[in-house]
Design an enzyme around this catalytic site. Sequence first.
Site, PDB file in Angstrom:
ATOM      1  N   ASN A  24      -7.761  -0.400  -4.729  1.00  0.00           N
ATOM      2  CA  ASN A  24      -7.624   0.740  -5.634  1.00  0.00           C
ATOM      3  C   ASN A  24      -8.975   1.361  -5.921  1.00  0.00           C
ATOM      4  OD1 ASN A  24      -5.043  -1.028  -7.376  1.00  0.00           O
ATOM      5  ND2 ASN A  24      -4.767   0.719  -6.024  1.00  0.00           N
TER       6      ASN A  24
ATOM      7  N   GLU B 108       4.907  -3.648  -1.561  1.00  0.00           N
ATOM      8  CA  GLU B 108       4.675  -2.214  -1.467  1.00  0.00           C
ATOM      9  C   GLU B 108       5.187  -1.661  -0.148  1.00  0.00           C
ATOM     10  OE1 GLU B 108       4.624   0.467  -2.648  1.00  0.00           O
ATOM     11  OE2 GLU B 108       2.623   1.100  -3.302  1.00  0.00           O
TER      12      GLU B 108
ATOM     13  N   ARG C  78      -2.386  -9.002  -5.122  1.00  0.00           N
ATOM     14  CA  ARG C  78      -2.681  -8.257  -6.343  1.00  0.00           C
ATOM     15  C   ARG C  78      -1.531  -8.338  -7.347  1.00  0.00           C
ATOM     16  NH1 ARG C  78      -1.905  -4.928  -1.977  1.00  0.00           N
ATOM     17  NH2 ARG C  78      -0.480  -3.143  -2.101  1.00  0.00           N
TER      18      ARG C  78
ATOM     19  N   HIS D 198       4.481  -2.341  -7.336  1.00  0.00           N
ATOM     20  CA  HIS D 198       3.491  -1.434  -6.759  1.00  0.00           C
ATOM     21  C   HIS D 198       3.964  -0.004  -6.995  1.00  0.00           C
ATOM     22  CE1 HIS D 198       1.760  -4.940  -4.607  1.00  0.00           C
ATOM     23  NE2 HIS D 198       3.025  -5.330  -4.602  1.00  0.00           N
TER      24      HIS D 198
ATOM     25  N   ARG E 122       2.972  -1.684 -12.672  1.00  0.00           N
ATOM     26  CA  ARG E 122       2.215  -1.908 -11.448  1.00  0.00           C
ATOM     27  C   ARG E 122       1.268  -3.076 -11.667  1.00  0.00           C
ATOM     28  NH1 ARG E 122      -0.557   3.481  -9.297  1.00  0.00           N
ATOM     29  NH2 ARG E 122      -1.204   2.025  -7.674  1.00  0.00           N
ATOM     30  N   HIS E 123       0.814  -3.646 -10.598  1.00  0.00           N
ATOM     31  CA  HIS E 123      -0.191  -4.709 -10.672  1.00  0.00           C
ATOM     32  C   HIS E 123      -1.469  -4.195 -11.330  1.00  0.00           C
ATOM     33  CE1 HIS E 123      -2.253  -2.549  -7.457  1.00  0.00           C
ATOM     34  NE2 HIS E 123      -1.064  -2.444  -6.865  1.00  0.00           N
TER      35      HIS E 123
END
Length: 661
Positions: free
Chosen positions: A411, A520, A497, A588, A404-405
């Site tokens: 977040n 995403e 991101r 994502h 994931r980023h």
Amino acid sequence: MAPTASPPKVPPVNSKPSQCAPRFLQMTADPVIMETPPTPSAPRQSQHSEIAKAVMAAPAVTMSRTKSTSSNKEGADFLAPPDLYPILSDTPLATAPNSPRIRATTIDVPGLTKSKVSPDGRIANRDLGSKLVIVMVGLPARGKSYVTKKLERYLNWLQHDTRIFNVGNRRRVAAGVVEGPAKAANGHPPPVQGTGLLSSSFAQLDIDGIASAGPTHRRTSSTGDIAGSMDQTAEFFDPKNTAASELREQVALETLDELLHYILYEGGSVGILDATNSTLKRRKAVLDRIRQVAGKEIGVVFLESECTDEKLLEANMRLKLQGPDYKDSDPVQALADFKRRVKMYETTYVSLGDFEEKLGMQYIKMIDVGRKVVTHQIRGFLAAQTVYFLLNFHLSPRQIWITRHGESEDNVAGKIGGDASLSPEGKRYAKALASFVAYQKKHFHERLLQKHSTSHLPPHMGDTTPPNPQYRNTYQEDDEGQPLEKNFCVWTSMLKRSIETAEYFDEEEYDIKQMRMLNELNAGNAEGLTYDEIRAQWPDQYAARKRDKLRYRYPGAGGESYLDVINRLRAVIVEVERMQDHVLLVAHRVVARVLLAYFLGLRREDVASLDVPLGTLYMLEPKPYGVDFKVYVYNSQTQWFDYKEDYKLKNDEQKDVVIGR
């Protein structure tokens, strides 16, 4: 007395029809000159074959695979007579008018297509023409099992229910070499124990007057004449060994019966018969059995795996020694015995070709595991998808990295979706990621050189590993014959991101690309909200998503479901399978879940609940018999990644997730 209809007015014989009149009126003949009345038209036929009608009348339940001790009808196992059961409950009746032809079968994609008989896009039980039986063909050590496992994984990932039926596994059980497991590791019902595969009721099954067990298919216990276990050395596969040949034929057809039960009565879309099927007689028996039980509608594709490259074939043979037939055997003697077994098959082996073409049969020939692919008469959506996937096969060693980023500002705030930038912690993760991947890239090449130096044909003293089973022209070498270092691709989504997570990779060393397919899942009206806000504003939608996350689609412009993400990632998966370079996918949460589900063969119910935390880096290295899977977790104190030995995937409830691979 019913009123008599007046005859239609007809223009005079000498008059010309109007140019504007419908064509059928222009072609109408004068009834006065007709000497005989027209022949009454035949009654319109049903749009379903008799076999399809029988399947539609079967129960929408999974029938028992063990013999019942009671006298009720639910104890009948396998292809029990359709007339024993009420009408199928999960498939609505046809709404289209009757047609003189068998109804058309076209594309069915779960989540993307919809009809009255298939509201969720899955292939309905009545649509036998859309289902597919794949019959493998080829000598031992030609990569058949490798091909079938990857194909099963791909089609199941696309939500088309697919299962492999391996004749070799059942042959070992029938010969008394191994015991049948209580339950398969992938959650499927266990292989049947080689004896009693067919119930007495099934042995007498007759569909529309077609006997299901003709003189060519003698249905007897496949272990009835064997005392103890039967030796599985090369002599077992000698065509002159009558007892063993009869056993192999019986087990093959019994395994096929189990496959047909899965297709006809368990909702399966694709069944793969994994066996050599190396003679015309065997292939004819298989096709006859399919037509007797399932009719002419169901698609049948013969798929042959052929190896002509000496290095590839030798590597496959040496890898075969790790299988169950040669467990705990002396490797030198085992290799010699296996080569004798292959020679036995070669005496009667007939490749796909003229015979199948004269009969108009569908077939695919893969040469050297993807170097060359030949197809003939491929028809149907699933058959075409199979060819498309097989065109991108190779065995070149490489690594696939998924993460994931880095942590984003959203977040931190607990929001979903959006297009926020990385937080300070996320930027530190991005910098550490670039350094760690560079280290792993160099380390992989060192291991490849070492393995190359200890892999020879024929084997040298001290060799501990077989050569990589790959076609010799699939990798580049230097002037001394050493493999060159592989390229490394870094793919991100088009969201900030993800792009920012890859900003520390050197463009000169890595091929960096942004892909909208990796974006995403779009949450529609819920973009930029927290889950608590969604529950407060749309409690019904929140509850619907909780009930079925895989199929739930967010309302609003652009809203997506997991099934939508799976279908837009199909091109990415096929490209990763095609390319021979390393690749890092900076994705994502939902995208990472779907990618891992494909490469690890996760169960459908685990895809949408897989726990994929930030700061976790997944490494997958494809192997001939699966995927080498490793996990590294970012350590913010050392700004490096720690290897997690024996890592267990978890779901949202922190329960273990079963890996199929």
